[in-house]
Design an enzyme around this catalytic site. Structure first.
Site, mmCIF file in Angstrom:
data_model
loop_
_atom_site.group_PDB
_atom_site.id
_atom_site.type_symbol
_atom_site.label_atom_id
_atom_site.label_comp_id
_atom_site.label_asym_id
_atom_site.label_seq_id
_atom_site.Cartn_x
_atom_site.Cartn_y
_atom_site.Cartn_z
ATOM 1 C CG ASP A 1 29.349 36.694 44.583
ATOM 2 O OD1 ASP A 1 29.306 37.532 43.682
ATOM 3 O OD2 ASP A 1 30.401 36.148 44.967
ATOM 4 C CG ASP B 1 34.967 34.848 40.431
ATOM 5 O OD1 ASP B 1 35.070 34.078 39.458
ATOM 6 O OD2 ASP B 1 35.927 35.172 41.144
ATOM 7 C CG ASN C 1 28.321 43.215 40.822
ATOM 8 O OD1 ASN C 1 27.101 43.189 40.677
ATOM 9 N ND2 ASN C 1 28.911 43.965 41.746
HETATM 10 N N1 PLP Z 1 33.316 41.524 36.864
HETATM 11 C C1 PLP Z 1 34.347 40.823 36.349
HETATM 12 C C2 PLP Z 1 34.921 41.266 35.049
HETATM 13 C C3 PLP Z 1 34.880 39.717 37.008
HETATM 14 O O1 PLP Z 1 35.902 39.044 36.483
HETATM 15 C C4 PLP Z 1 34.306 39.332 38.248
HETATM 16 C C5 PLP Z 1 34.821 38.194 38.987
HETATM 17 O O2 PLP Z 1 35.675 37.467 38.532
HETATM 18 C C6 PLP Z 1 33.226 40.066 38.738
HETATM 19 C C7 PLP Z 1 32.760 41.158 38.040
HETATM 20 C C8 PLP Z 1 32.563 39.721 40.045
HETATM 21 O O3 PLP Z 1 31.650 38.697 39.848
HETATM 22 P P1 PLP Z 1 30.773 38.181 41.086
HETATM 23 O O4 PLP Z 1 29.775 39.247 41.392
HETATM 24 O O5 PLP Z 1 30.157 36.913 40.589
HETATM 25 O O6 PLP Z 1 31.743 37.959 42.193
HETATM 26 CA CA CA Z 2 32.101 37.481 44.286
#
Ligand code: PLP
Ligand code: CA
Length: 302
Positions: free
Chosen positions: A25, A27, A59
């Site tokens: 993943d 973030d 995501n």
């Molecule tokens: N969508 C948005 C708009 C976000 O800002 C974030 C995280 O900052 C995510 C989804 C989640 O991303 P990830 O799946 O990399 O945690």
């Molecule tokens: Ca994440």
């Protein structure tokens, strides 16, 4: 019951040795906003040097893949290839092109990342133009060629977008997709921002329909990777920071799962799921827990 095992050193080394593919993943694991997680670039490099295949499964639909490549480079990750990045925007476009052989136009609630990925996949997406002041939902123009509504994170979400999407979805043949179900995201200073899941919920309520979710925890992102790379679930590890998306995704796809404690979910929340009497809550329990991705580096050097 097994699960939720805090792991480091030799045990983590053994786990990594037993896997050929590592899905990260982004973030909360690889970076926090515009700051790389301590040790993350080194971990990615070390895994690749040991012959592991690394994939990034996010995501976050706000950027096209090319922009993610630039972000990886900017944050000190050397040689991350576009083909290793699977975002919910890219996978939504892939779903429309490859799974449903989509023809027609898409009404997209979303940001440039969603629009660019759709266009790059050869899909026609309706441009979001501001309506004149005298236009309302009773008299606005609707495009008869719209055959799908896609909802993603949209900081310019509006009543008119919701209302138009709802009109399109009155046709039961019109597909209803959501990039991801994330309810909210942490911001600096303790604030949060609503995620795609909140916008999708509004449209589900208004349209009385359920969206097909493309991003984690849906299996589709794994199928998307597996369709391009020969990927065996047994030899794959999912590393994430959110139990309800990353860990359930790993469980849904038959992967071993690791929760990092540098993002949204806590060890205590994982324990609550583990101790729950409700059998379906077991899908939220990670196999392993590490403090941070930096623990991987130490383990790899064991
Ligand atoms: N969508 C948005 C708009 C976000 O800002 C974030 C995280 O900052 C995510 C989804 C989640 O991303 P990830 O799946 O990399 O945690
Ligand atoms: Ca994440």
């Amino acid at each position: 019951m097994a699960g939720c095992q805090k792991i480091c050193g030799a045990q983590l080394h053994e786990l990594l040795e037993s896997k050929h593919n590592v899905l990260f993943d982004c973030d909360g694991v690889i970076w926090n906003g515009e700051t790389a997680m301590a040790g993350a670039p080194e971990v990615v490099r070390a895994l690749k040097q040991r012959g592991k295949r690394v994939f990034f499964v996010t995501n976050n639909c706000t950027r096209p893949r090319q922009s993610y490549v630039q972000k990886f480079a900017r944050l000190g990750f050397a040689d991350v290839d576009e083909n290793e990045i699977f975002s919910s925007a890219y996978c939504s476009a892939a779903y429309l092109r490859d799974v449903v052989s989509f023809t027609g136009k898409v009404f997209a609630i979303g940001c440039p990342g969603v629009h660019t990925e759709l266009r790059d996949a050869g899909i026609t997406v309706i441009e979001d133009e501001e309506d004149a002041p005298d236009v309302n939902i009773s008299n606005c123009a609707l495009d008869p060629d719209v055959r799908a509504v896609l909802v993603g994170y949209d900081e310019k979400f509006s009543f008119m977008k919701l209302a138009k999407a709802c009109c399109y979805l009155q046709d039961s043949e019109c597909l209803f997709l959501a990039t991801d179900p994330d309810p909210w995201h942490p911001l600096r200073g303790g604030r949060i921002t609503p995620g795609s899941g909140s916008l999708t919920a509004a449209l589900e309520t208004a349209s009385r329909r359920k969206a097909t979710v493309i991003g984690k925890p849906s299996r589709f992102m794994f199928e998307c990777i597996a369709s391009q790379f020969d990927l065996d679930p047994e030899s794959s590890l999912m590393v994430g920071d959110r139990l309800e998306t990353d860990i359930v995704f790993g469980v849904n796809c038959g992967l071993s799962t690791v929760l990092t404690l540098t993002g949204v979910s806590t060890f205590e929340q994982a324990q609550v799921y583990k101790d729950s009497d409700e059998p379906e809550k077991k899908d939220f329990v990670p196999d392993y827990v590490v403090e941070s991705i930096a623990d991987f580096l130490e383990a790899l050097e064991e």
